[in-house]
Design a protein around this motif. Structure first.
Motif, mmCIF file in Angstrom:
data_model
loop_
_atom_site.group_PDB
_atom_site.id
_atom_site.type_symbol
_atom_site.label_atom_id
_atom_site.label_comp_id
_atom_site.label_asym_id
_atom_site.label_seq_id
_atom_site.Cartn_x
_atom_site.Cartn_y
_atom_site.Cartn_z
ATOM 1 N N ILE A 34 0.847 -1.199 0.000
ATOM 2 C CA ILE A 34 0.000 0.000 0.000
ATOM 3 C C ILE A 34 0.879 1.244 0.000
ATOM 4 O O ILE A 34 0.638 2.194 -0.752
ATOM 5 C CB ILE A 34 -0.961 -0.021 1.205
ATOM 6 N N TYR A 38 1.494 4.836 -2.788
ATOM 7 C CA TYR A 38 1.385 6.245 -2.432
ATOM 8 C C TYR A 38 2.718 6.981 -2.473
ATOM 9 O O TYR A 38 2.743 8.201 -2.565
ATOM 10 C CB TYR A 38 0.770 6.395 -1.030
ATOM 11 N N LYS A 74 -4.625 -0.461 7.907
ATOM 12 C CA LYS A 74 -4.558 0.099 6.548
ATOM 13 C C LYS A 74 -4.954 1.574 6.558
ATOM 14 O O LYS A 74 -4.316 2.407 5.908
ATOM 15 C CB LYS A 74 -5.467 -0.693 5.613
ATOM 16 N N ARG A 75 -6.007 1.919 7.295
ATOM 17 C CA ARG A 75 -6.462 3.311 7.357
ATOM 18 C C ARG A 75 -5.363 4.190 7.955
ATOM 19 O O ARG A 75 -5.105 5.283 7.472
ATOM 20 C CB ARG A 75 -7.755 3.388 8.186
ATOM 21 N N ILE A 78 -2.599 4.640 5.257
ATOM 22 C CA ILE A 78 -3.016 5.578 4.206
ATOM 23 C C ILE A 78 -3.004 7.011 4.738
ATOM 24 O O ILE A 78 -2.534 7.926 4.064
ATOM 25 C CB ILE A 78 -4.398 5.189 3.645
ATOM 26 N N ASN A 134 -4.745 6.913 -6.462
ATOM 27 C CA ASN A 134 -4.806 5.803 -5.506
ATOM 28 C C ASN A 134 -6.058 5.843 -4.650
ATOM 29 O O ASN A 134 -6.716 4.826 -4.453
ATOM 30 C CB ASN A 134 -3.568 5.803 -4.612
ATOM 31 N N LEU A 135 -6.370 7.031 -4.119
ATOM 32 C CA LEU A 135 -7.534 7.134 -3.237
ATOM 33 C C LEU A 135 -8.831 6.837 -3.985
ATOM 34 O O LEU A 135 -9.745 6.228 -3.426
ATOM 35 C CB LEU A 135 -7.588 8.521 -2.597
ATOM 36 N N GLU A 139 -8.699 2.803 -3.449
ATOM 37 C CA GLU A 139 -9.340 2.812 -2.130
ATOM 38 C C GLU A 139 -10.842 3.042 -2.220
ATOM 39 O O GLU A 139 -11.550 2.847 -1.249
ATOM 40 C CB GLU A 139 -8.708 3.866 -1.221
#
Length: 183
Positions: A34, A38, A74-75, A78, A134-135, A139
């Protein structure tokens, strides 16, 4: 039967290094993947991963076990990547901001593209384009959510996504043309 993950979490909350290592080992590979999406480089991805896990350990007492531990971690990862982006943007002088992208050359053709090649294409996008791409694409955030996370308008998010997609298509087209000439 005792859940081993709960035991690891309990150990982490008691600052046991062995349990912290076990938790890190359980999730670090996936979270590093991940981070790579980013980050602009492998080193930056490693920094995001390390900072993210420091936050995970610092906030572990707030994890309520109502959802997936992996999703919770994960949150945090990110959000750490987004914070890194904000720090960079804040420190850039206005005359330093530009839309230049890093050129990525690959001679294998579209059929030979692998994960590393695609990742290099995405990493070659400017910071904001890469984050928005990515977002949104990976996501599943809405443009409103992206705007709130990055401090930009919804229309800017939409525009950044369109430009990121255009740049990625152009990179793929150029890669294909280079391959066709080489054959």
């Amino acid at each position: 039967m005792v859940d081993p993950v709960k035991n690891i979490l309990k150990g982490c909350l008691q600052n046991r290094k062995a349990d912290q290592y076990r938790l890190y080992a359980m999730f670090s590979k996936k979270m590093y993947g991940i981070c790579l999406r980013y980050a602009a480089s492998y080193d930056e991805a490693q920094d995001i991963l390390q900072e993210g896990f420091i936050k995970v350990f610092g906030r572990l007492s707030s994890y309520r076990e109502t959802g997936s531990l992996e999703a919770w971690i994960k949150r945090i990862i990110i959000n750490t990547a987004i914070e890194k982006y904000r720090e960079r943007v804040y420190h850039l002088a206005v005359d330093e901001v530009h839309d230049d992208i890093v050129q990525v050359y690959h001679n294998g053709g579209a059929e030979a593209l692998n994960t590393h090649d695609i990742l290099a294409f995405v990493q070659g996008l400017s910071d904001q384009y890469r984050l928005v791409f990515n977002l949104y694409a990976l996501e599943g955030l809405s443009h409103k959510e992206i705007g709130e996370a990055l401090g930009i308008s919804e229309s800017t998010s939409r525009s950044n996504l369109a430009r990121a997609r255009m740049m990625l298509k152009e990179k793929l087209r150029k890669d294909f043309e280079l391959t066709a000439r080489a054959i």
